[in-house]
Design a protein around this motif. Structure first.
Motif, PDB file in Angstrom:
ATOM      1  N   GLU A 445       0.842  -1.196   0.000  1.00  0.00           N
ATOM      2  CA  GLU A 445       0.000   0.000   0.000  1.00  0.00           C
ATOM      3  C   GLU A 445       0.876   1.244   0.000  1.00  0.00           C
ATOM      4  O   GLU A 445       1.726   1.416   0.861  1.00  0.00           O
ATOM      5  CB  GLU A 445      -0.912   0.014   1.225  1.00  0.00           C
ATOM      6  N   ILE A 446       0.686   2.090  -0.980  1.00  0.00           N
ATOM      7  CA  ILE A 446       1.490   3.304  -1.099  1.00  0.00           C
ATOM      8  C   ILE A 446       0.549   4.499  -1.089  1.00  0.00           C
ATOM      9  O   ILE A 446      -0.239   4.690  -2.011  1.00  0.00           O
ATOM     10  CB  ILE A 446       2.329   3.292  -2.383  1.00  0.00           C
ATOM     11  N   SER A 447       0.623   5.265  -0.054  1.00  0.00           N
ATOM     12  CA  SER A 447      -0.226   6.456   0.051  1.00  0.00           C
ATOM     13  C   SER A 447       0.552   7.677  -0.431  1.00  0.00           C
ATOM     14  O   SER A 447       1.741   7.615  -0.690  1.00  0.00           O
ATOM     15  CB  SER A 447      -0.658   6.653   1.511  1.00  0.00           C
ATOM     16  N   GLU A 448      -0.137   8.807  -0.543  1.00  0.00           N
ATOM     17  CA  GLU A 448       0.532  10.024  -0.989  1.00  0.00           C
ATOM     18  C   GLU A 448       1.567  10.476   0.022  1.00  0.00           C
ATOM     19  O   GLU A 448       2.585  11.055  -0.319  1.00  0.00           O
ATOM     20  CB  GLU A 448      -0.505  11.132  -1.212  1.00  0.00           C
ATOM     21  N   GLU A 449       1.290  10.216   1.304  1.00  0.00           N
ATOM     22  CA  GLU A 449       2.222  10.665   2.338  1.00  0.00           C
ATOM     23  C   GLU A 449       3.410   9.733   2.480  1.00  0.00           C
ATOM     24  O   GLU A 449       4.481  10.136   2.919  1.00  0.00           O
ATOM     25  CB  GLU A 449       1.496  10.755   3.692  1.00  0.00           C
ATOM     26  N   ILE A 529      -5.730 -10.185  -4.546  1.00  0.00           N
ATOM     27  CA  ILE A 529      -4.461  -9.959  -5.249  1.00  0.00           C
ATOM     28  C   ILE A 529      -4.470  -8.594  -5.927  1.00  0.00           C
ATOM     29  O   ILE A 529      -3.495  -7.839  -5.871  1.00  0.00           O
ATOM     30  CB  ILE A 529      -4.221 -11.088  -6.269  1.00  0.00           C
ATOM     31  N   GLN A 530      -5.590  -8.290  -6.547  1.00  0.00           N
ATOM     32  CA  GLN A 530      -5.711  -7.008  -7.246  1.00  0.00           C
ATOM     33  C   GLN A 530      -5.606  -5.831  -6.284  1.00  0.00           C
ATOM     34  O   GLN A 530      -4.970  -4.815  -6.588  1.00  0.00           O
ATOM     35  CB  GLN A 530      -7.044  -6.974  -7.992  1.00  0.00           C
ATOM     36  N   LYS A 535      -2.319  -3.166  -6.892  1.00  0.00           N
ATOM     37  CA  LYS A 535      -3.085  -1.918  -6.973  1.00  0.00           C
ATOM     38  C   LYS A 535      -2.204  -0.750  -7.387  1.00  0.00           C
ATOM     39  O   LYS A 535      -2.529   0.000  -8.312  1.00  0.00           O
ATOM     40  CB  LYS A 535      -3.750  -1.628  -5.631  1.00  0.00           C
ATOM     41  N   ASP A 536      -1.088  -0.579  -6.693  1.00  0.00           N
ATOM     42  CA  ASP A 536      -0.213   0.562  -6.955  1.00  0.00           C
ATOM     43  C   ASP A 536       1.183   0.154  -7.406  1.00  0.00           C
ATOM     44  O   ASP A 536       1.986   1.008  -7.762  1.00  0.00           O
ATOM     45  CB  ASP A 536      -0.090   1.440  -5.707  1.00  0.00           C
ATOM     46  N   THR A 537       1.476  -1.123  -7.350  1.00  0.00           N
ATOM     47  CA  THR A 537       2.820  -1.583  -7.691  1.00  0.00           C
ATOM     48  C   THR A 537       2.730  -2.854  -8.532  1.00  0.00           C
ATOM     49  O   THR A 537       1.694  -3.512  -8.584  1.00  0.00           O
ATOM     50  CB  THR A 537       3.644  -1.886  -6.422  1.00  0.00           C
TER      51      THR A 537
END
Length: 715
Positions: A445-449, A529-530, A535-537
């Motif tokens: 999970e990669i957030s903006e922060e 999985i998605q 999702k972001d990577t």
């Protein structure tokens, strides 16, 4: 035959495959003066206009059957043929078993008619599913008393019995004859079970599978050899479809392949075969090189005399074989052979890794020019070598590394999420599994922060959440809000946000499942999985392969389960099926590799790590080879590459008892083949890596000890 079939014999890397391709191209270019007969079965000759004539006929003429020993070799050989012929001519590249499977599927209606089978499309069972279903079918017969007499556990006994069916099919023996062969060849002390009892189990299993349209490798091969290849209608189709057969490394083919070759040659087809006397890598796994070699009498024989000029087999092969065969011979090995010797195996692994790193850092070789080869690779050796070399920025590629699917943390996390969404699975989850899931699902999970690749929920925080927020329950285990933990402020903002996202997703899927909006657990796995991995990577290749493997395995499992319920309705609930699937994976079952198996692009610049069998099967070549555990007695043993009862199904000794003298001779021959084959695949140096004590603390007194006594010390 109008055209001469070719039998090309030679040692490893002596140019057999190149000669095979050259003969094929010569046929196509008209130099062999037989293009007319080659493609039309007529005796007309085609001279210099052979290529033009072939171009005119190739749209309707029969194709070429191209066979290779394994899938990697098939792909490489197919690419070579297509490149050489510019892709103009119909060539079908297969492994022998792949060809049998395709033919059985293609001509399934013919088998339905001749065997009076139920009209349904066949489904191939994967080995892990085959094991599971056979165990269920035979469980009433395999009681504790039977297992006690056999002297092995249920899993190994079921595998052994299934292997007997496979070996019989590969040799061209009908399933009904297995009992008599076992009676003749099995010693009473080998397995304390009646041969006819084992044969009856196999007949029940085969009939049960055919009734449901299930196919295993053994059943596929038996159907092809016993029923399809002897069918006159099929024979007419086969003769029309192929007027040429090219088979590479036939020393690794099952005996039933010769029946196919004999038929094609009898029908006027032309053949080209390559044979390695020092090969027979799959001897013990169904290959019958001596029986296949009988084809040489129908061909013009060509011999590739010498191995590759850059290999060590010519300078070392004779000496090493002589030293192993006669340990009293006073010989010293040249400096191309080095030795690393320690007392303990832990020291050996470290020194071997350091020696590899030193040779690479010195510029002597590149990582992809180094191979570590062992008779068997345990998890400790694999982990130690990879860890040490990775710290030196040297990548390691385990060759065909088939580990249990559950060894992947991502897979364990996905199985855990199933227990939280579907009811009735609470006994399959615990706090440790929950903590691991939280770490894994927050890693991508990669957030903006926060753009860091580190997990937002680290192991310590995950442990705290699992201790205070996980609510065990046999039917509905639950994850509570983070505020349930009095000191939830210790969790931190990033971890709390990631945990809340996971909770929200689980709750959404529970609602969807309750409303029956999720078609199957496979759909849930795909959604997870998605959301958590893609999702972001983009996941790394190894993780992506494991995820695809899980999806393919689950899809196969539910397809088989659906077919069984359609034919034999039972009160089994979806939760029971899901429980059995999770337990199947948690038992350490090794599933089939996902498709495709190979990376796209250039090969990795990495050190190859392989067992002897894996390395020989891959037919690779390196400048440096490190022979790990050189003092191990396993160098002469078949090990996992030898199935129970394999010698009983060789045509030269069908049903003949396997004695201690036979075993000793087989070990001697196997070791000599290994030495010659490995030396033909190295050009610069061989390192003999030996520890006095094995991993279990026992002294190692293997057959390569005479080589260790004639070493050149590492300076």
């Amino acid at each position: 035959m109008v055209a001469d079939s070719i039998w090309i014999v030679g040692a490893s890397r002596s140019g057999k495959t190149t000669r095979l391709v050259e003969h094929f191209c010569r046929w196509l270019n008209g130099e062999n003066d037989v293009i007319g007969s080659f493609y039309t079965k007529k005796t007309t000759r085609v001279k210099s206009a052979g290529t033009a004539k072939f171009t005119e006929l190739r749209q309707t003429d029969p194709g070429v059957l191209l066979l290779a020993a394994n899938d990697d070799n098939r792909r490489d050989l197919g690419n070579i043929i297509v490149t050489k012929t510019l892709g103009k001519y119909p060539v079908r590249a297969k492994t022998p078993l792949g060809f049998f499977q395709d033919e059985v599927t293609l001509f399934w209606p013919l088998l339905i008619e001749s065997l009076q089978l139920k009209a349904q499309f066949p489904v191939r069972l994967r080995p892990e599913t085959e094991q599971e279903l056979a165990t269920k079918l035979w469980r009433s017969h395999l009681d504790p008393e039977t297992l006690s007499r056999a002297g092995i556990n249920e899993y190994r006994l079921v595998r052994r019995i299934l292997d007997l069916l496979q070996l019989a099919a590969y040799s061209g023996v009908s399933c009904t004859e297995i009992g008599s062969i076992l009676e003749q060849g099995l010693d009473e002390n080998t397995i304390n079970l009646q041969p006819q009892f084992l044969a009856s189990l196999l007949l029940d299993w085969r009939d049960w599978c055919l009734e449901r349209g299930f196919l295993t490798y053994g059943i596929i091969t038996e159907l092809y050899g016993q029923h399809l290849l002897t069918n006159s209608n099929y024979q007419q189709h086969l003769a029309k479809r192929y007027q040429a057969v090219l088979a590479d490394d036939v020393d690794d083919y099952p005996g039933v392949a010769r029946h196919l070759f004999d038929f094609l040659l009898d029908q006027g087809a032309v053949g080209a075969f390559s044979y390695n006397p020092d090969g027979a890598i799959r001897l013990g796994l169904g290959a019958d090189p001596h029986y296949i070699e009988g084809l040489a009498g129908r061909c013009r024989i060509e011999t590739c005399m010498s191995s590759s000029t850059d290999s060590l087999v010519d300078s070392l092969g004779k000496q090493m074989v002589e030293l192993v065969r006669e340990p009293t011979v006073m010989l010293s090995l040249p400096e191309t052979v080095r030795s690393i010797q320690t007392t303990s195996r832990a020291q050996l692994l470290r020194q071997t890794a350091e020696a590899i790193a030193d040779t690479i850092k010195s510029g002597e070789v590149e990582p992809e020019e180094v191979a570590v080869i062992a008779p068997g690779l345990d998890a400790i050796a694999r982990y130690t070598l990879i860890e040490i070399l990775n710290k030196q920025s040297i990548q390691v590629e385990p060759l065909n590394d088939q580990r249990p699917l559950l060894s992947s943390p991502a897979i364990r996390a996905l199985l855990t999420i199933l227990t939280l969404v579907y009811p009735g699975l609470g006994r399959l989850v615990d706090r440790d599994a929950i903590a691991e899931m939280l770490v894994i699902f927050s890693s991508s999970e990669i957030s903006e922060e926060n753009v860091s690749s580190a997990p937002q929920i680290d192991p310590v925080r995950a442990g705290l959440i699992a201790d205070y927020c996980f609510e065990p329950h046999p039917d509905r285990p639950n994850l509570l809000p983070v505020t349930t933990f009095e000191r939830w402020d210790r969790i931190g903002y990033a971890a709390t946000a990631a945990y809340n996202d996971i909770l929200k997703w689980i709750e959404q899927q529970r609602q969807q499942q309750a409303q029956r909006l999720i078609p199957s657990p496979i759909s849930l796995l795909y959604l997870a999985i998605q959301n958590f991995f893609c999702k972001d990577t983009n996941p790394p290749y190894e993780e992506l392969a494991a995820l695809r493997e899980l999806l393919e395995t689950a899809q196969h499992y539910w397809e088989i389960n659906t077919r069984i319920r359609q034919i034999s309705p039972s009160p089994t609930t979806p939760e029971t099926t899901l429980t059995e699937f999770i337990q199947l994976l948690r038992r350490g079952t090794i599933t089939a590799n996902p498709y495709p198996l190979h990376r796209i692009g250039s090969a990795r610049k990495a050190v190859t790590l392989a067992t002897i069998f894996q390395y020989r099967s891959s037919r690779r070549f390196h400048r440096l080879q490190f022979w790990l555990d050189a003092g191990s007695p396993l160098w002469a043993k078949g090990g996992a590459a030898t199935l129970f009862g394999a010698p009983l199904f060789l045509h030269a000794r069908l049903g003949t008892p396997w004695t201690a003298e036979d075993e000793q001779l087989a070990e001697t021959q196997r070791l000599e083949k290994i030495l010659k084959d490995l030396l033909a695949r190295v050009s610069k140096k061989v390192y003999l890596c030996h520890s006095d004590l094995a991993v279990n603390g026992q002294e190692q007194l293997g057959p390569l000890l005479p080589l260790l006594n004639a070493y050149v010390p590492v300076k």
